[in-house]
Scaffold this active site. Structure first.
Site, short mmCIF file in Angstrom:
data_model
loop_
_atom_site.label_atom_id
_atom_site.label_comp_id
_atom_site.label_asym_id
_atom_site.label_seq_id
_atom_site.Cartn_x
_atom_site.Cartn_y
_atom_site.Cartn_z
CG HIS A 45 -5.73 -3.22 -0.02
ND1 HIS A 45 -4.91 -2.97 -1.10
CD2 HIS A 45 -5.35 -2.34 0.96
CE1 HIS A 45 -4.08 -1.98 -0.80
NE2 HIS A 45 -4.30 -1.59 0.44
CG ASP A 96 -2.03 1.01 1.18
OD1 ASP A 96 -3.04 0.85 0.48
OD2 ASP A 96 -1.84 2.02 1.89
#
Length: 293
Positions: A273, A103
């Site tokens: 994610h 991320d």
């Protein structure tokens, strides 16, 4: 597993909290939003076997300082965070390191690879494509899925005020909604305590928003300049993406990275994610194999 903590000052005076464990070649593990170094703990039994694992909290996150943003939003640019990493390596006596980032940490990692190539070993990128390319890829569906990119980048104090009305509710909803199972089950209870406290701290919440303000105002422009100049990542790179994550919604995320880096291999995992927490064995094995080549 005992982690040793170091508090290291970056060149601008910001204190970066760093944990480390293990012995061997250095491997830096960079977390993303809205987490901190704890997101890597499920993988440490695998990664710290024969490696010196170094886990910084990015500025504004975890136990690191949360300096004020500046008008140009450079204070939380990934170029600035890459300089924090230079200070960490210098303080630990490390000339060159392998780096894995997830991320926002992945954005710091690839910026470090571009700005400081002589200090970069092998590079693993988890669950992002380059910032400029991500903005370019926006469609109605991706904008709905990644709404936080625009929301958190709004001028202060709008997003902060809205989140602080119910920080625990917002963090819980955000984390669960980005997983494949749509629950908080993948996250360790002690990690959740830390993530909730981080979001409830006004200074840290503003810092996390500043991270996204930099993404809009600064990071994409730096990426665009690199792309126009033909600069590419020279380090061998592994791209790990989740079948239910954000890059999967851009069409061909591995193909996008091959436009930015010289040597790219990729692995897709069955996860949302937060791949490290959702598929720790698969992600850990992929990283361990890549960093032992």
């Amino acid at each position: 597993m005992h982690l040793t903590r170091h508090d290291i000052r970056a060149d601008d005076g910001t204190m970066i909290a760093v944990r480390e464990v293990g012995e061997g070649p250095p491997l830096v593990l960079l977390h993303g939003f809205p987490e901190n170094h704890r997101c890597w703990l499920p993988l440490l039994p695998e990664l710290a076997r024969g490696r010196r694992c170094i886990l910084p909290d990015l500025r504004g996150y975890g136990d690191s300082d949360a300096p004020a943003d500046d008008a140009a939003h450079m204070a939380y640019s990934k170029r600035r965070m890459a300089l924090d990493l230079v200070a960490v390596l210098d303080a630990l006596g490390i000339a060159q390191a392998d780096i894995a980032g997830h991320d926002r940490g992945a954005r710091v990692a690839y910026r470090f690879a571009l700005d400081h190539p002589g200090r970069m070993g092998r590079l693993a990128i988890l669950e992002v494509i380059p910032t400029a390319a991500f903005w370019d890829a926006w469609s109605a569906d991706l904008a709905q899925k990644a709404y936080h990119w625009n929301f958190l980048a709004q001028p202060t104090p709008l997003p902060e005020r809205m989140i602080l009305a119910d920080p625990t509710g917002w963090i819980d909803w955000t984390l669960s909604s980005w997983t494949a199972c749509k629950t908080l089950e993948p996250f360790a209870p002690e990690a959740m305590v830390s993530y909730r406290a981080q979001a409830a701290d006004p200074a840290r919440l503003t810092a996390m928003c500043a991270d996204y303000r930099a993404g809009y105002h600064v990071d994409r422009r730096i990426d665009e300049a690199d792309r126009a100049a033909g600069r590419r990542i020279a380090a061998p790179m592994l791209f790990i993406w989740a079948r239910h994550g954000f890059p999967a919604s851009t069409g061909d995320p591995a193909g996008i990275w091959r436009d930015w880096a010289e040597q790219v291999s990729d692995v897709a995992v069955e996860a949302g994610h937060f791949a490290m927490e959702e598929a720790p064995e698969e992600v850990g094995a992929a990283l361990a194999g890549f960093f032992t080549m």
